[in-house]
Enzyme design. Sequence first.
Site, short mmCIF file in Angstrom:
data_model
loop_
_atom_site.label_atom_id
_atom_site.label_comp_id
_atom_site.label_asym_id
_atom_site.label_seq_id
_atom_site.Cartn_x
_atom_site.Cartn_y
_atom_site.Cartn_z
N GLU A 26 -5.48 -5.07 8.93
CA GLU A 26 -4.56 -3.94 9.08
C GLU A 26 -4.11 -3.80 10.53
OE1 GLU A 26 -5.54 -0.43 6.18
OE2 GLU A 26 -7.40 -0.94 7.20
N GLU A 86 -7.84 1.86 -3.13
CA GLU A 86 -8.56 1.62 -1.88
C GLU A 86 -9.47 2.81 -1.61
OE1 GLU A 86 -5.96 0.68 1.35
OE2 GLU A 86 -4.98 -1.00 0.29
N ASN A 143 -4.65 5.00 -2.13
CA ASN A 143 -5.91 5.44 -1.55
C ASN A 143 -6.53 6.53 -2.43
OD1 ASN A 143 -6.16 4.18 1.36
ND2 ASN A 143 -4.01 4.69 1.04
N ASP A 176 -11.32 0.11 2.34
CA ASP A 176 -10.40 0.32 3.45
C ASP A 176 -11.19 0.57 4.73
OD1 ASP A 176 -7.97 0.56 4.66
OD2 ASP A 176 -7.59 2.61 3.99
N GLU A 205 0.85 -1.19 0.00
CA GLU A 205 0.00 0.00 0.00
C GLU A 205 0.88 1.24 0.00
OE1 GLU A 205 -3.41 2.28 2.73
OE2 GLU A 205 -2.54 0.38 3.40
#
Length: 624
Positions: free
Chosen positions: A582, A495, A463, A525, A404
């Site tokens: 996460e 995400e 993101n 997310d 990520e």
Amino acid sequence: MKMGCCKTAADSHTAAPACEPQQLVRQLQRCLRMLSNVSTLLPRAADVFDLLTQTCEVAINVGGYRAAAAALCDDRAHRRSLTCIASRAISPELAARLAREIVLAGARPGSIVARALQTGEPRCCDNPSDDAATTVLKSFMMELGVHCAVALPLTDNSRTVGVLLLVADSDVAFGQTELQLLRDVAGTVSFALRGHMALPPRSTESSIAQRQRFCQKVAEVLDAARYGARNVGVLMLDVGRLSVINDSLGREAGDAVLRLLGKRLTDIYGAQQIAQISGGTFAVIVETGTCEPCEQILRRALAAFDTPFRVELREVSASARIGGAFFPRDAAEAGALIQKAESALHTAREQGNQCVLYDAAKRSETLGCFAMEHKLRLALRQREFRLEYQPKVELTSGRVVGAEALIRWNNAELAEVPPNIFLPIVESTGLMPELGDWIIRRAAADLRKWEQSGLPALRIAVNVSTSQLRMLDFDRAFLDACGSWRDHSWGLDIEITEGVLQGNSALEIARLRNLHNAGVRIAIDDFGTGYSSLSRLGTLPIDVLKIDRSFITGIPDESTNMALVRTMVSLAGALGMTIVAEGVESAEQFTALQRLGCDQFQGYYHSRPMALEQLLSSLKPTLA
């Protein structure tokens, strides 16, 4: 032509430095939105003051300009004598200063304001430090940290009757296309201005004169109050539902209500203490002792609205919103005190409250946000941002299967700024599309380096915010930035948060489908922290669910969190989605997730986020 000189619109392009295409597009989009908003709002303006105030607010809130002021000529035969009608900036103090600056600039023959009045053409300045003709605006612009300003003439047929001054936060001079759009804005304002000037019940002269008289009166009262133990308050009263009264009963009924309200306020405060400074807004001077609570003073002013107004044998009720500021607590000068009362009224409108006192702490927070915004804009231009990558690891094999991309900002003055501090400001100030575009392109370039390193294929996730996904052609722009890859095992994914999918999000979902069909994997997310509809979840183009770290923190000891994580893992499996945990930080959490059947994890248990070079170095030994 020398940088910083006073230029016409026709000259402007010769001095403009190179402008990146994305920056130019964003500038023009802001101008188009500003023109659209002005065209929509101005026909509903109550009078000249309301019209020009709305124009300045649209320039800042929609157009993205840092400050705006509008002034009209006192005497059309002597066009450089100006009265400032409206000014807006990041603080009432700066707005009051700009109101003075535009009047001074109008009286200086070589300034952009005076030249716009004289020629009837837009005049630009792109470097105040080099421009002797703009000396009166120099300190104001440099304090704001801005470089460009444009003065747009306001006209009544062939006569120039005023000027709209816009100050831009940019190192790039105004280009021809932007200036043409701003001409259209000024033309729209001028057309609406002519209509209001022709209305005798609320004439321009009386509105301007009342405001000038009120400012002078406030200054006189403050001079007297400095020598006695007296507080002085300025209240701004806004008549609510005035447009409803006008639409349902006619303009004459609305005017009658305003006249009756003016009489009531005169009876309470005295004729010399009030002014109708715009169609539905009255200003009141209140002199009181030092012990009376300010909130009580505002509440007492609402008494003028307790009894309905009798208009032609009909009782008409009206509501009010009031904003107030007080000497010496909030300001020591008349202009600043009035601006702060107007700021409090604006807050009352936004929040839907009846009474709002000027809040210095809130204004200080706003100023802090502006200072941060300015640093963020500079950071984008000076490439202060960087990306770090946190690996996504397969629980069964321990193999890195993805990463990520996480944004980081190191500022020379502020040092390392946490994302949770600067990202909300980026989002609220409209900078996210620009920063998001940089993130996508940087991540794609980094993945190319990975591809050339000879390491196994992987995919990088970036993101994407709601504001990005709502941009026209975001899906096409994303795919263009990514380019083509060797095969589907390489590429960029995105995400999003659950909030993107709430409400009427048909266009956003359509863009997600286009990306999904092109091979981009879509992840939700922070899953579990929003309000996703489970019945809807299975119909959306979602490939990955990421369990928020707040659920991982309590496992394996907290039975509730264990049950929730187990449910999310089962849900993802039933929908054919990959589940990622996460914030995994311990061996106990890792083992619990393995038992629950989780697919992948991220967290300090494996590694912290790191620069691409570090990630490449850390993985090469595992392949040796």
